[in-house]
Scaffold this active site. Structure first.
Site, PDB file in Angstrom:
ATOM      1  CG  ASP A 286      -0.271   1.436  14.994  1.00  0.00           C
ATOM      2  OD1 ASP A 286       0.556   0.993  14.097  1.00  0.00           O
ATOM      3  OD2 ASP A 286      -1.101   2.318  15.112  1.00  0.00           O
TER       4      ASP A 286
ATOM      5  CB  THR B 226      -1.010   0.120   1.399  1.00  0.00           C
ATOM      6  OG1 THR B 226      -1.523  -1.281   1.471  1.00  0.00           O
ATOM      7  CG2 THR B 226      -1.870   1.079   1.251  1.00  0.00           C
TER       8      THR B 226
ATOM      9  N   GLY C 198      -3.317   5.322   5.530  1.00  0.00           N
ATOM     10  CA  GLY C 198      -3.937   5.455   4.029  1.00  0.00           C
ATOM     11  C   GLY C 198      -2.535   5.608   3.145  1.00  0.00           C
TER      12      GLY C 198
ATOM     13  N   GLY D 189       0.918   9.146   9.997  1.00  0.00           N
ATOM     14  CA  GLY D 189       0.833   8.929   8.690  1.00  0.00           C
ATOM     15  C   GLY D 189       1.168  10.256   7.799  1.00  0.00           C
TER      16      GLY D 189
ATOM     17  CE  LYS E 122       1.147   4.633  14.105  1.00  0.00           C
ATOM     18  NZ  LYS E 122      -0.336   4.690  13.685  1.00  0.00           N
TER      19      LYS E 122
HETATM   20  N1  HSE Z   1      -3.084   0.558  11.852  1.00  0.00           N
HETATM   21  C1  HSE Z   1      -2.749   1.860  11.654  1.00  0.00           C
HETATM   22  C2  HSE Z   1      -3.744   2.962  11.950  1.00  0.00           C
HETATM   23  C3  HSE Z   1      -2.203   2.367  10.357  1.00  0.00           C
HETATM   24  O1  HSE Z   1      -5.123   2.628  12.040  1.00  0.00           O
HETATM   25  O2  HSE Z   1      -3.687   3.807  12.576  1.00  0.00           O
HETATM   26  C4  HSE Z   1      -1.174   3.771  10.271  1.00  0.00           C
HETATM   27  O3  HSE Z   1      -0.153   3.238  11.168  1.00  0.00           O
END
Ligand code: HSE
Length: 401
Positions: free
Chosen positions: A196, A11, A297, A129, A200
Site C-alpha cells: 500500500d 466506507t 478512515g 487520506g 502511494k
Molecule cells: N490500509 C490503508 C492504511 C488505508 O492503513 O493506511 C488507507 O489507504
C-alpha cells in the site's frame, strides 16, 4: 446545480455522501454552485438507508445522464474502476478518486484522457487520506525543486509499530488485536508487506519528478520481521522503528523505496504515531515542510475526495494542470544507496561480524545470545557482502540519517 455520482457505497463512498450532506452550506459556497448526489452505484441494495433511492446497479445510467458532470470513484482496485474512469473521462465527466492502486498503475494515461476531454482526474485522497499532499505538490510547491520525500503513508503499520514500541509486544500479537478492533484488514498483506505504501510513494515520486515512477520498480520491504527485541535496541539508541516510504532525487540517481527504518527522536517523523500519516518534503528553496494528519478512515478520506469535487466544480470545462508525464523514471538500484545499518547476529558470530565490518558501535540491552551493533555508512551492496561474510544475521534495520 452540479450533479454527482458516487461509484461504490463502501466506507469512503458513504463518507463522501455524508461529507457533502453535513457540510453542504460551506461546500456549496466554496464551489460557487449547489452540489447534489444524483446516483450511487453499487452491486448491493441498501434498504432503510436514507439514500437508498439513489442506488443504481447499472453504470450506463450514470454514463448516459448528461446532467452528471462529476464522478467520485471510491470502489478501489483496478477492475472495473479503470474502465469506468476511462469511460467517464472520455465523455468529459470529471473523476475524483481515493483509489491509489488505479492512480499508481494508470495515472498518466487517465490524466492525459482528462486533458483531451477538458475535464479533470483528481486524486487528493489516494495518498495520506485526508492530508492535503497532492495539492501542495501540484500547486503550492511549484517554485521548488523537490529533491526528497519521506512519508509514513500507511496507518495500519504505523499503528502496529507504535503499539510494539509503547507496549513491548510482538508483531503477531498486535496484528491480531488490530484485526479484532477492525483497524487492520483480515487479509493484512497489502499493509504489512508495504504494498500500500509502495503505491502511494509511486504517486508522490511521480509528482516530484513530473514523470512516471512505476510502482513495480520500487524496492519494498514490510514490517513482518520487526520484533519486540528490535524495539528494545531502538529504545537504547533513542530511536524508534517506522515504515518509511521514500524518494530521493540525487546526483547518483533517483531512489525510491519502502522499508522499516530506525529514526531518531529528533526527526519530525518520530512523533507520528498510531494511525496518523505524515509526509516530509524537502525543496531547494523552502527547505523542509511536513504534512500531517489522518491518513485513513471514512470521513478524512471522503473529505479529500470532496475537496477534489469542489475543485472540479470551480474548473468546469477546464483541466487543472498536473505534471505527470508517461515518460518513465529510471529508478537507481538501491544497492548503490549509502546508509548506516543496525544489525543483530547470534553471539557466536561476534568475531566474524567484527572482522567483516571493522569499525562498529555495539548496542547492548542484555540479550546474552545476541551481538548487536550499528555499522559505519556504506552502500547496500557493501552491506550485503559483509553480512554474507559474517554468516548472516538475525535481523537488520536501515538507519535514517
Ligand atoms: N490500509 C490503508 C492504511 C488505508 O492503513 O493506511 C488507507 O489507504
Amino acid at each position: 446545480m452540479i450533479q454527482i455520482a458516487v461509484l461504490g457505497y463502501g466506507t469512503v463512498g458513504s463518507g463522501v455522501v455524508e461529507v457533502i450532506e453535513t457540510n453542504k452550506a460551506d461546500i456549496n459556497k466554496k464551489a460557487a454552485a449547489d452540489l447534489a448526489v444524483k446516483y450511487i452505484l453499487d452491486l448491493r441494495d441498501f434498504p432503510g438507508d436514507p439514500y437508498e433511492g439513489k442506488v443504481v446497479h447499472d453504470y450506463n445510467i450514470i454514463l448516459n445522464d448528461p446532467d452528471v458532470s462529476i464522478i467520485c470513484e471510491t470502489m478501489g482496485g483496478t477492475k472495473p474502476a479503470y474502465e469506468f474512469t476511462k469511460q467517464a473521462l472520455l465523455q468529459g465527466k470529471s473523476v475524483c478518486t481515493s483509489n491509489k492502486e488505479l492512480v499508481a498503475s494508470h495515472g498518466p494515461e487517465l490524466l492525459k484522457i482528462a486533458k483531451e476531454n477538458h475535464c479533470n482526474y483528481l486524486f487528493e485522497a489516494s495518498v495520506g487520506g485526508g492530508i492535503p499532499i497532492i495539492r501542495p505538490l501540484n500547486y503550492s510547491l511549484t517554485a521548488e525543486h523537490i529533491d526528497s520525500i519521506t512519508g509514513i503513508l500507511n496507518g495500519t503499520t504505523n499503528y502496529i509499530l507504535t503499539k510494539m514500541d509503547k507496549e513491548g509486544v510482538d508483531f503477531d500479537e498486535v496484528l491480531k488485536e488490530a484485526q479484532d478492533k477492525g483497524y487492520a484488514e483480515r487479509n493484512p498483506e497489502a499493509d504489512v508487506e508495504g504494498y500500500d505504501a509502495c503505491r502511494k510513494i509511486a504517486i508522490l515520486s511521480s509528482l516530484m519528478s513530473g514523470k512516471n515512477v512505476n510502482y513495480e520498480d520500487i524496492y519494498t520491504e514490510g514490517i513482518t520481521r520487526i520484533s519486540s527485541a528490535d524495539f528494545k535496541y531502538a529504545k537504547q539508541m533513542n530511536k524508534s522503528v517506522k515504515l518509511l516510504a521514500l524518494s530521493r532525487d540525487t546526483e547518483e540517481g533517483f531512489f525510491a523505496m519502502v522499508a522499516p527504518f530506525l529514526i531518531s527522536r529528533e526527526h519530525p517523523l518520530y512523533s507520528v504515531n498510531d494511525v496518523f500519516n505524515a509526509v516530509y518534503v524537502h525543496g531547494n528553496m523552502l527547505g523542509d515542510s511536513m504534512y500531517y494528519g489522518r491518513g485513513a478512515g471514512k470521513l478524512p478520506t471522503a473529505s479529500a475526495v470532496v475537496s477534489d469535487v469542489v475543485d472540479c466544480a470551480r474548473h468546469q470545462g477546464k483541466t487543472i494542470m498536473c505534471f505527470w508525464d508517461e515518460e518513465k523514471v529510471e529508478i537507481t538500484d538501491i544497492k548503490c544507496a549509502r546508509r548506516k545499518f543496525f544489525v543483530r547476529v547470534p553471539a557466536d558470530r561476534r568475531d566474524a561480524a567484527m572482522g567483516a565490518f571493522g569499525a562498529l558501535a555495539e548496542v547492548n540491552v542484555g540479550i546474552a545470545e545476541e551481538f548487536a551493533f550499528m555499522t559505519q555508512e556504506m552502500s547496500e551492496k557493501e552491506f550485503d557482502e559483509k553480512i554474507e561474510k559474517t554468516g548472516g544475521c538475525l535481523n537488520r534495520i536501515r538507519i535514517m540519517a
